[in-house]
Scaffold this active site. Structure first.
Site, short mmCIF file in Angstrom:
data_model
loop_
_atom_site.label_atom_id
_atom_site.label_comp_id
_atom_site.label_asym_id
_atom_site.label_seq_id
_atom_site.Cartn_x
_atom_site.Cartn_y
_atom_site.Cartn_z
N ASN A 43 27.45 -9.25 39.27
CA ASN A 43 26.82 -10.01 38.31
C ASN A 43 25.71 -9.84 37.60
O ASN A 43 24.80 -10.53 36.77
CB ASN A 43 26.41 -11.55 39.22
CG ASN A 43 27.69 -12.29 39.57
OD1 ASN A 43 28.87 -11.93 38.97
ND2 ASN A 43 27.56 -13.37 40.33
N CYS A 103 38.03 -23.24 34.82
CA CYS A 103 38.36 -22.39 35.52
C CYS A 103 38.89 -22.89 36.77
O CYS A 103 38.51 -23.97 36.86
CB CYS A 103 37.58 -20.93 35.61
SG CYS A 103 36.15 -21.66 36.42
N ARG A 131 32.93 -26.06 34.17
CA ARG A 131 31.96 -24.86 33.79
C ARG A 131 31.70 -24.83 32.44
O ARG A 131 32.05 -23.82 31.72
CB ARG A 131 32.58 -23.52 34.32
CG ARG A 131 32.43 -23.58 35.90
CD ARG A 131 33.23 -22.21 36.46
NE ARG A 131 31.86 -21.20 36.38
CZ ARG A 131 32.05 -20.30 37.08
NH1 ARG A 131 33.09 -19.51 37.87
NH2 ARG A 131 30.95 -19.31 37.36
N ASP A 138 28.24 -18.56 46.03
CA ASP A 138 29.12 -17.38 46.04
C ASP A 138 29.24 -16.99 47.48
O ASP A 138 30.06 -16.21 47.67
CB ASP A 138 28.64 -16.34 45.26
CG ASP A 138 28.78 -16.49 43.71
OD1 ASP A 138 29.41 -17.58 43.33
OD2 ASP A 138 28.29 -15.82 42.90
N ARG A 145 38.66 -8.34 41.45
CA ARG A 145 37.69 -8.50 40.36
C ARG A 145 36.12 -8.48 41.05
O ARG A 145 35.38 -8.41 40.15
CB ARG A 145 37.83 -10.22 39.94
CG ARG A 145 38.94 -10.55 39.09
CD ARG A 145 38.93 -11.93 38.72
NE ARG A 145 37.39 -12.09 38.36
CZ ARG A 145 37.01 -13.37 38.22
NH1 ARG A 145 37.70 -14.53 38.61
NH2 ARG A 145 35.88 -13.70 37.82
C1 UD1 Z 1 26.98 -17.26 37.53
C2 UD1 Z 1 27.62 -16.36 38.51
C3 UD1 Z 1 28.51 -16.93 39.50
C4 UD1 Z 1 27.67 -18.09 40.37
C5 UD1 Z 1 26.86 -18.98 39.57
C6 UD1 Z 1 26.18 -19.84 40.14
C7 UD1 Z 1 27.87 -14.53 36.88
C8 UD1 Z 1 28.61 -13.40 36.12
N1 UD1 Z 1 28.22 -15.44 37.80
O1 UD1 Z 1 27.77 -18.14 36.91
O2 UD1 Z 1 29.10 -15.93 40.43
O3 UD1 Z 1 28.76 -18.60 41.19
O4 UD1 Z 1 26.11 -18.21 38.61
O5 UD1 Z 1 25.18 -19.10 40.90
O6 UD1 Z 1 26.43 -14.13 37.24
N2 UD1 Z 1 26.70 -25.27 33.45
C9 UD1 Z 1 26.51 -26.33 32.62
N3 UD1 Z 1 26.37 -26.11 31.35
C10 UD1 Z 1 26.34 -24.75 31.01
C11 UD1 Z 1 26.14 -23.66 31.93
C12 UD1 Z 1 26.28 -24.40 33.26
O7 UD1 Z 1 26.78 -27.60 32.82
O8 UD1 Z 1 26.03 -24.49 29.81
C13 UD1 Z 1 26.86 -25.57 34.86
C14 UD1 Z 1 27.74 -25.06 35.45
O9 UD1 Z 1 29.10 -26.04 35.43
C15 UD1 Z 1 27.60 -25.09 37.07
C16 UD1 Z 1 26.18 -25.02 37.00
O10 UD1 Z 1 25.68 -25.26 35.82
O11 UD1 Z 1 27.98 -26.22 37.71
C17 UD1 Z 1 25.47 -23.52 37.22
O12 UD1 Z 1 26.27 -22.64 36.46
P1 UD1 Z 1 25.70 -21.17 35.99
O13 UD1 Z 1 24.62 -20.96 36.58
O14 UD1 Z 1 25.74 -21.21 34.51
O15 UD1 Z 1 26.85 -20.17 36.49
P2 UD1 Z 1 27.47 -19.13 35.82
O16 UD1 Z 1 26.19 -18.33 34.90
O17 UD1 Z 1 28.57 -19.32 35.09
#
Ligand code: UD1
Length: 429
Positions: A23, A123, A128, A314, A406
Site C-alpha cells: 500500500n 468491490c 468504496r 486490513d 495480490r
Molecule cells: C486503503 C488501503 C486498503 C485499506 C484502506 C483503509 C491502499 C492501496 N489500500 O484503501 O488496504 O483497507 O485504505 O485503511 O492503500 N471513502 C469514501 N469516499 C472516497 C474514498 C473513501 O466514502 O472517496 C470511504 C470508503 O468507502 C471507506 C473509507 O472511506 O469506507 C476508507 O477508505 P479509504 O481510506 O479511501 O481506503 P482506500 O484508500 O481505498
C-alpha cells in the site's frame, strides 16, 4: 486456479523477512507520473497488484525497468520514467482489477491538465466510492464530469490551484491522490482531517525528495506548497505493516515463536497493545520484532477497526481467526468498510463460533478448529483462512488463492521455512 493445502497444528518457529509495503508501493509508483525524470523505488514487493499498476502505467507510456528476480529477500528495484506519456486515459479493463488504480488521477491531471480514469466500481468489501478524490480535485479548480463510467477531469488554464480541503471522512487514497496533485499545483494546499497512515508519510518523503514542500504528514493536517516541476528521486519503500501484523497473528495462533526481520513496531502499536491484552508478547529485537504467547494460551479481547493509529481494518479478518480459539469471547467491530465479514461463514465451517450483529462480530472461543475446504473473496479474508488452517486439526484447502498473491509475497515459502506444512496445488494438480 491455484489452491493452498495446509496441514495444521505446527507451531511456527524461526525468522521471516518482511517485504516492502504494497500500500506504500502503489501510490509511490503513481507518483512517477508527476515528473519527466526517473523515480527509483527500492524494496518493491513481488505481488500481483504491483504488476497490475505497472501495466496501467505502461499503457500511459511510462518506461519501467525492473531489477532483481523477485526471489531475493531484499526486494526488487524498479525505475519508472514518465518522460513520454502517450495517453492520459486509464481504461476500465485495468482499473476494475484494482481500486488503487484511481491514484493515477491526481498526478495525471496536475501534470498534463487532463485525465480520463475509469470509475473503479464496486468491490467485494462494499461500494468504496471515490467522491472524496473528486471533490478535492474540484476544490483545486478541476472541472470533472462522469461520462460513460469514466471520471473526465480537466484543470483550468493555469493548472490546478492550491486550496483548503476538509475531508468529512478519513480516506487514505484521497489523501494520497490530493497530496500528489497539490505537489504540482499553483499555491498552498492544506488537507484537513487527512489520513495519518505510515504509507502517507512514505509517499510524502518521496515527494519531498522529488522537490515538493510538504509539512505535517503523519498528522491530520498536511500543508503542501506546489512546485512548477518536480524531479527524479531514489526512495526505499517501508516494510509492510499488514504483512507484519499477519505474521504476528500466525505466531500467536500456532503457539510459535517468530522473529519478523525488518518489521517496525511503531507501525503496529495499536495491534501490539490489543494483543498484549490477548497475552501475546511482542518485543523489539535489533533486527525487527519477536512474537510469542505469554502464557501458552490466547485470551479473548475486543477490538474496533479505526483509521491509523487505530487498529487497521486490513488486520480485522486475521484478528478474528486468532480469536476463534481464544479463551473467552471477543467482540470485533468493523468501522471502515461495510460487508467486510465474508470470512465469517468460512471460519464457521472450520468450527468457529461467530455471531454477526451489524458491524460487530461476537467470537466465542472454541477449543479447536478443524480443517476444511474453504474459499474467500478478498485478500485479507483469504489470509485469515490460512491462519485458521495453520492452527486447525487436519487438512485445510484454501481455494482461489489469487487473492493472496495480490498482497502476500511467497506466503507459502515464508511460512513453510518456519515449519508450516503447506503447499501450493497448481491448477492442474
Ligand atoms: C486503503 C488501503 C486498503 C485499506 C484502506 C483503509 C491502499 C492501496 N489500500 O484503501 O488496504 O483497507 O485504505 O485503511 O492503500 N471513502 C469514501 N469516499 C472516497 C474514498 C473513501 O466514502 O472517496 C470511504 C470508503 O468507502 C471507506 C473509507 O472511506 O469506507 C476508507 O477508505 P479509504 O481510506 O479511501 O481506503 P482506500 O484508500 O481505498
Amino acid at each position: 486456479m491455484d489452491k493452498l493445502r495446509i496441514r495444521g497444528g505446527r507451531p511456527l518457529r524461526g525468522q521471516i523477512a518482511i517485504s516492502g509495503a504494497k500500500n506504500a508501493a502503489l501510490p509511490l509508483m503513481a507518483a512517477c507520473l508527476l515528473t519527466e525524470e526517473t523515480i527509483t523505488l527500492r524494496n518493491l514487493p513481488h505481488l500481483a497488484d504491483i504488476t497490475t499498476l505497472a501495466n496501467l502505467l505502461a499503457q500511459h507510456g511510462v518506461d519501467i525497468h525492473l531489477n532483481g528476480k523477485g526471489t531475493s529477500y531484499e526486494g526488487r528495484v524498479v525505475e519508472l520514467s514518465a518522460k513520454r506519456i502517450v495517453s492520459t486515459m486509464a481504461p476500465y479493463d485495468l482499473v476494475r482489477k484494482m481500486r488503487a488504480s484511481v491514484l493515477v488521477l491526481g498526478p495525471l491531471l496536475a501534470r498534463f491538465g487532463e485525465a480520463k480514469v475509469s470509475l473503479p466500481g464496486g468491490c467485494a468489501i462494499g461500494p468504496r466510492p471515490v467522491d472524496l478524490h473528486i471533490k478535492g480535485l474540484q476544490a483545486m479548480g478541476a472541472r470533472i464530469d462522469i461520462e460513460g463510467g469514466y471520471i473526465v477531469a480537466k484543470a483550468p488554464d493555469g493548472g490546478l490551484k492550491g486550496a483548503e480541503i476538509v475531508f468529512p471522512q478519513v480516506s487514505v487514497g484521497a489523501t494520497e491522490n490530493l497530496m500528489m496533485a497539490a505537489a504540482l499545483a499553483d499555491g498552498v494546499t492544506t488537507l484537513v482531517n487527512a489520513a495519518r497512515e505510515p504509507e502517507i508519510s512514505d509517499l510524502a518523503h518521496c515527494l519531498i525528495a522529488m522537490g515538493a514542500e510538504i509539512e505535517g504528514h503523519g498528522t491530520d493536517r498536511i500543508r503542501i506548497v506546489g512546485r512548477k516541476v518536480l524531479h527524479g528521486a531514489v526512495h526505499d519503500i517501508i516494510p509492510d505493516r499488514i504483512e507484519t501484523g499477519t505474521f504476528v497473528m500466525a505466531a500467536a495462533i500456532t503457539g510459535g515463536d517468530l522473529e519478523l526481520i525488518g518489521a517496525r513496531l511503531d507501525d503496529i502499536r495499536s495491534v501490539a497493545t490489543v494483543l498484549s491484552g490477548a497475552e501475546v508478547a511482542i518485543t523489539e529485537t535489533p533486527r525487527g520484532m519477536r512474537v510469542r504467547r505469554l502464557n501458552g494460551h490466547i485470551v479473548g479481547v475486543d477490538v474496533m477497526t479505526e483509521p491509523f493509529p487505530g487498529f487497521p481494518t486490513d488486520l480485522q479478518a486475521q484478528m478474528m481467526a486468532l480469536m476463534c480459539t481464544a479463551q473467552g469471547a471477543a467482540m470485533i467491530t468493523e468501522t471502515i468498510f461495510e460487508n467486510r465479514f465474508m470470512h465469517v461463514p468460512e471460519l464457521s465451517r472450520m468450527g468457529a463460533n461467530i455471531t454477526v450483529h451489524g458491524a460487530s462480530a461476537l467470537v466465542r472461543g472454541v477449543p479447536k478448529l478443524t480443517g476444511a475446504p474453504v474459499m474467500a473473496t478478498d485478500l485479507r479474508a483469504s489470509v485469515s483462512l490460512v491462519l485458521a488452517g495453520l492452527a486447525a486439526e487436519g487438512e485445510t484447502v484454501v481455494n482461489r488463492i489469487y487473492h493472496l498473491d495480490r498482497g502476500y509475497e511467497r506466503i507459502e515459502e515464508k511460512l513453510s521455512a518456519c515449519g508450516a506444512d503447506m503447499e501450493r496445488l497448481k491448477e492442474t494438480d
